[in-house]
Design a protein around this motif. Structure first.
Motif, PDB file in Angstrom:
ATOM      1  N   UNK A  18       0.985  -1.138  -0.176  1.00 37.32           N
ATOM      2  CA  UNK A  18       0.313  -0.260  -0.258  1.00 37.32           C
ATOM      3  C   UNK A  18       0.607   1.136   0.148  1.00 37.32           C
ATOM      4  N   UNK A  19       2.294   1.316   0.796  1.00 39.58           N
ATOM      5  CA  UNK A  19       2.618   2.486   1.095  1.00 39.58           C
ATOM      6  C   UNK A  19       3.305   2.256  -0.573  1.00 39.58           C
ATOM      7  N   UNK A  20       3.498   1.292  -1.043  1.00 38.36           N
ATOM      8  CA  UNK A  20       4.204   1.945  -2.383  1.00 38.36           C
ATOM      9  C   UNK A  20       3.169   2.387  -3.689  1.00 38.36           C
ATOM     10  N   UNK A  21       2.152   2.039  -3.645  1.00 41.76           N
ATOM     11  CA  UNK A  21       1.445   2.306  -4.320  1.00 41.76           C
ATOM     12  C   UNK A  21       0.979   3.655  -3.983  1.00 41.76           C
ATOM     13  N   UNK A  22       0.743   4.206  -2.783  1.00 43.90           N
ATOM     14  CA  UNK A  22       0.846   5.373  -2.625  1.00 43.90           C
ATOM     15  C   UNK A  22       2.265   6.825  -3.105  1.00 43.90           C
ATOM     16  N   UNK A  23       3.372   5.983  -3.261  1.00 49.69           N
ATOM     17  CA  UNK A  23       4.794   6.421  -3.360  1.00 49.69           C
ATOM     18  C   UNK A  23       4.834   6.766  -5.092  1.00 49.69           C
ATOM     19  N   UNK A  24       3.691   5.856  -5.384  1.00 52.94           N
ATOM     20  CA  UNK A  24       3.450   5.960  -7.307  1.00 52.94           C
ATOM     21  C   UNK A  24       2.931   6.628  -7.531  1.00 52.94           C
ATOM     22  N   UNK A  25       0.952   6.635  -6.643  1.00 50.94           N
ATOM     23  CA  UNK A  25       0.445   7.584  -7.277  1.00 50.94           C
ATOM     24  C   UNK A  25       0.806   9.035  -6.725  1.00 50.94           C
ATOM     25  N   UNK A  26       1.129   9.714  -5.932  1.00 50.06           N
ATOM     26  CA  UNK A  26       0.938  11.200  -5.120  1.00 50.06           C
ATOM     27  C   UNK A  26       2.642  11.216  -6.187  1.00 50.06           C
TER      28      UNK A  26
END
Length: 74
Positions: free
Chosen positions: A66-74
């Motif tokens: 989830x943190x990795x996806x958050x970093x990609x999206x922001x």
């Protein structure tokens, strides 16, 4: 065109460590879920502890993804 080899190596190293850690956590979760109670009925608490640890490993995997996806999206 100039390639920053130090930055490329740094990204490779961090990616390798994160991948190994994430796969290791997932494997520990699978091992924890594969623990079975002995046939004589003893050791029920150790099975419950293994299952709780497995769920904690899966939760850590979910948090990392989830943190990795958050970093990609922001």
């Amino acid at each position: 065109m100039k390639i920053d080899w130090a930055a490329l190596g740094s990204v490779f190293g961090v990616s390798l460590v994160a991948t190994v850690a994430l796969v290791g956590l997932f494997v520990m979760g699978i091992i924890g879920l594969s623990k079975q109670a002995p046939a004589d009925g003893q050791g029920g608490s150790s099975v419950a502890l293994a299952r709780t640890g497995a769920y904690a490993c899966f939760a850590a995997c979910l948090a990392a993804v989830s943190y990795g996806i958050y970093l990609i999206v922001t």
